[in-house]
Design an enzyme around this catalytic site. Sequence first.
Site, PDB file in Angstrom:
ATOM      1  CD  GLU A 132      -3.163  -0.915   2.091  1.00 17.93           C
ATOM      2  OE1 GLU A 132      -4.323  -1.266   1.763  1.00 17.93           O
ATOM      3  OE2 GLU A 132      -2.879  -0.465   3.220  1.00 17.93           O
ATOM      4  CD  GLU A 137      -3.921  -5.393   2.160  1.00 13.66           C
ATOM      5  OE1 GLU A 137      -4.689  -4.721   2.893  1.00 13.66           O
ATOM      6  OE2 GLU A 137      -2.683  -5.294   2.201  1.00 13.66           O
TER       7      GLU A 137
END
Length: 343
Positions: free
Chosen positions: A166, A275
Amino acid sequence: MPLKRILALACMAIALSGCATAPARTGAFVKGADIGWLQQMEATGYKFRNKDGAEQDCLQILQDYGINTVRLRTWVNPSDSKTSGHNSKDETVAMAVRAQKRGMRVMINFHYSDSWADPAKQKKPAAWEGHDFPRLLQDVYSYTHDVMSALKQAGVTPEWVQVGNETPGGMIYPEGSTANWPQLAQLINQGYDAIKAVSPSSKVILHLDQGNNSARFRGWFDQARAHGARYDVIGLSYYPYWLPGKPDYTQSIGDLGANLDDMAARYGKEVMVVEVGGEDTQPQNTYDMLVAVQRKIKAVPEGKGLGMIYWEPQGARSWSKYALSAWGDDGRPTKAMDAFLTD
């Protein structure tokens, strides 16, 4: 020699040698679980139960729900904290071996930190503090190469490997911030080169959060292209729960689908939701969301939508205090996991 006899001998050799069984079919739609907490949960005595309430190996339960892939994070020098530690090289390799022996595909996620790396923090490992930028480049290459070599020595070939976790603002701050894209691209490429040097077939993923946010992705990946960052797959997180106001997934699922299509077309890359998660107290809503996400991924043109990975579905709130698992207080999977059984 008859084919059946050849196959029988091959299976016998695998059993005697302790080698990994054949992985799930390459190219199959990814139905995955990030299970970085699993070793700690088992070590602290957590008991996993299947839908009928019988105690069972967690990986077996996941496989019975159609999970064919595991995602494993790796930290440089982690602490022994129950929920914010572990995931060392040795622990990650051990879990990868365990999963591959069950026929599951493996994704490795390099955080390049000693603990969580995400949009709010990208703290460099303590051992790398004070290193100048040329030394940091070597740190990234050496560490990545070391972990990949350990996996190879253990007989594991990850199908996918993430460089950073991320990273909308970059990684390994401050040197790898998006405020300095030329340096960030060099760090990414050191990871890419180290992965390919050990495992040329592994596909490298770059990963951002807010998978429904087209502007976020276009801006970042345009810069990645402009600065020559190398990768194979675009990874997305999708958590309606963490969006401002916690809107229902129905308010953003269309944007997720449009962004998946746009990323695949704009950059010519495969895409994957690496995710995803929904609130454990709303299992029907999470089930509906997961079904919808899979449909959006499968609709990406030219088969460029690879699949979906739930982040810590087994990470029950009673153990982790995490609100977005797919496990109940009774130790069993919730209705949400049924979404992985759908076509």
